[in-house]
Motif scaffolding. Structure first.
Motif, short mmCIF file in Angstrom:
data_model
loop_
_atom_site.label_atom_id
_atom_site.label_comp_id
_atom_site.label_asym_id
_atom_site.label_seq_id
_atom_site.Cartn_x
_atom_site.Cartn_y
_atom_site.Cartn_z
N TYR A 297 0.68 -1.29 -0.04
CA TYR A 297 -0.04 0.02 0.07
C TYR A 297 0.85 1.24 -0.11
O TYR A 297 0.50 2.17 -0.81
N ALA B 14 -10.19 -0.30 9.49
CA ALA B 14 -9.67 0.58 8.47
C ALA B 14 -8.36 1.37 9.15
O ALA B 14 -8.56 1.73 10.25
N GLY B 15 -7.62 1.98 8.18
CA GLY B 15 -6.22 2.63 8.83
C GLY B 15 -5.30 1.83 9.27
O GLY B 15 -4.11 2.07 9.43
N ARG C 139 -3.32 4.20 3.42
CA ARG C 139 -4.26 4.56 2.52
C ARG C 139 -5.49 3.60 2.15
O ARG C 139 -6.08 3.67 1.13
N LYS C 140 -5.49 2.66 3.23
CA LYS C 140 -6.80 1.71 3.11
C LYS C 140 -7.61 2.19 4.38
O LYS C 140 -7.73 1.91 5.61
N GLU C 141 -8.77 2.97 3.69
CA GLU C 141 -9.55 3.45 4.48
C GLU C 141 -10.91 2.93 4.88
O GLU C 141 -11.86 3.49 5.49
N GLU C 142 -10.84 1.79 4.39
CA GLU C 142 -12.22 0.68 4.83
C GLU C 142 -11.77 -0.66 5.51
O GLU C 142 -10.77 -0.95 5.54
N ASP C 143 -12.54 -1.13 6.33
CA ASP C 143 -12.43 -2.25 7.06
C ASP C 143 -12.21 -3.46 5.99
O ASP C 143 -12.78 -3.42 4.82
#
Length: 332
Positions: free
Chosen positions: A206, A239-240, A244-248
């Motif tokens: 990521y 998430a987080g 840059r991964k903002e979803e579960d």
């Protein structure tokens, strides 16, 4: 006379120094997996902890990289490793003589402790994603993990539950770092990287801008997978967790545990177990996945009987030990 006395003092000093350097150490090798996952840093961390705390008692331990759980079983059997980190699926199959160990059970395999959940990360390039679930790997070039590794076996078990085989993909057999590198270069569509959260190689994926994502596992897919290999459970990656991964991420996991052979000395395994649990703060600093460890979770997901040394420690600590985990040696 003075020269002779000085010579005698010199000889005595050399004798003392030689005696000090002749300390007999017991060396313990901890079999882990490839360096890009979680097995390796946690195995190295345990080795450092035991060496630091127990060197005055003649104990030195070190983590060694390997192809993963399947090779680790072989290393234990051959005496080339004294301890090993194993996937719950592989440990269960080896002890019971099922799956890839059909007809050749490792009856001397013993458990020491649960370590952390082994969380499945099926990653795929964004331009290959259709449903966003693990079904999308069909027809793709996909790394199932190094040959003879726990990653390979757990990936194949999940695929079987999905009605897939290696004939339905273009299989590659790469370690974690090599998988992400091949995806970055466009030579591979995706791969399986099960490990404790966060996985270093996936953080790198990521963070370095590889256009790929971790696939979800639906409830229906989990149910189908467990019809053949009933060791997986639901796991959500918040998430987080990754850059840059903002979803579960809705995936699945199984337990990882520390294993040994029944032939290892009971007092030594007791000491290693005791030292590990009395220094959990050290392990928490090694890797965030180690924060899953506590006396309350010591036996979570473990299906292989305990080594008598570990059993003794848990009994002293008042841990509730299921009957199926009682050491066979103590029941004879």
């Amino acid at each position: 006379m003075k020269k002779r006395l000085s010579f005698l003092l010199f000889v005595c000093a050399m004798f003392i120094l030689a005696s000090c350097s002749d300390t007999e150490y017991q060396y313990f090798s901890i079999a882990t997996a490839s360096t890009g996952g979680t097995y390796y840093p946690i195995g190295v961390g345990m080795g450092n902890l035991w060496t630091e705390q127990l060197i005055d008692q003649g104990i030195r331990a070190t983590g060694q990289s390997s192809a993963g759980s399947v090779e680790n079983i072989d290393l234990l059997l051959k005496g080339e490793a004294q301890l090993a980190i194993l996937q719950g699926l592989i440990g269960d199959q080896a002890f019971n003589g099922t799956g890839i160990y059909e007809g050749r059970s490792y009856e001397g395999l013993r458990s020491i402790t649960f370590l952390w959940p082994n969380v499945e990360h099926f990653v795929l390039q964004n331009n290959q994603i259709e449903t966003g679930t693990i079904a999308d790997i069909e027809g793709k070039s996909f790394s199932v993990g190094p040959q003879a590794s726990g990653t390979e076996q757990s990936t194949l078990a999940i695929m079987r539950g999905m009605g897939l085989t290696t004939a339905d993909i273009s299989p590659e057999y790469l370690g974690y770092d090599d998988t992400i590198s091949a995806m970055r270069d466009g030579r591979l569509n995706g791969g399986s990287l099960p490990a404790g959260v966060p996985v270093t190689a996936i953080t790198d994926m990521y963070a370095s801008g590889v256009r790929a994502d971790v696939l979800d596992v639906t409830d229906e897919q989990l149910e189908s997978i467990n019809e053949l290999s009933n060791v997986f459970f639901r796991y959500e990656i918040p998430a987080g967790t990754y850059p840059r991964k903002e979803e579960d991420i809705y995936t699945i996991a199984q337990s990882n545990f520390l294993a040994t052979d029944k032939g290892l000395d009971e007092d030594i395994i007791y000491l290693l177990t005791k030292t590990l649990y009395e220094n959990l703060e050290f392990m928490y600093e090694v890797h965030s996945s180690a924060r899953e460890m506590s006396l309350e979770t010591a036996l979570d997901g473990v299906s292989v009987p305990l080594h008598p040394g570990a059993y003794r420690y848990y009994e002293e600590q008042g841990v509730d030990i299921p009957d199926e985990l009682l050491p066979p040696e103590l029941q004879e």
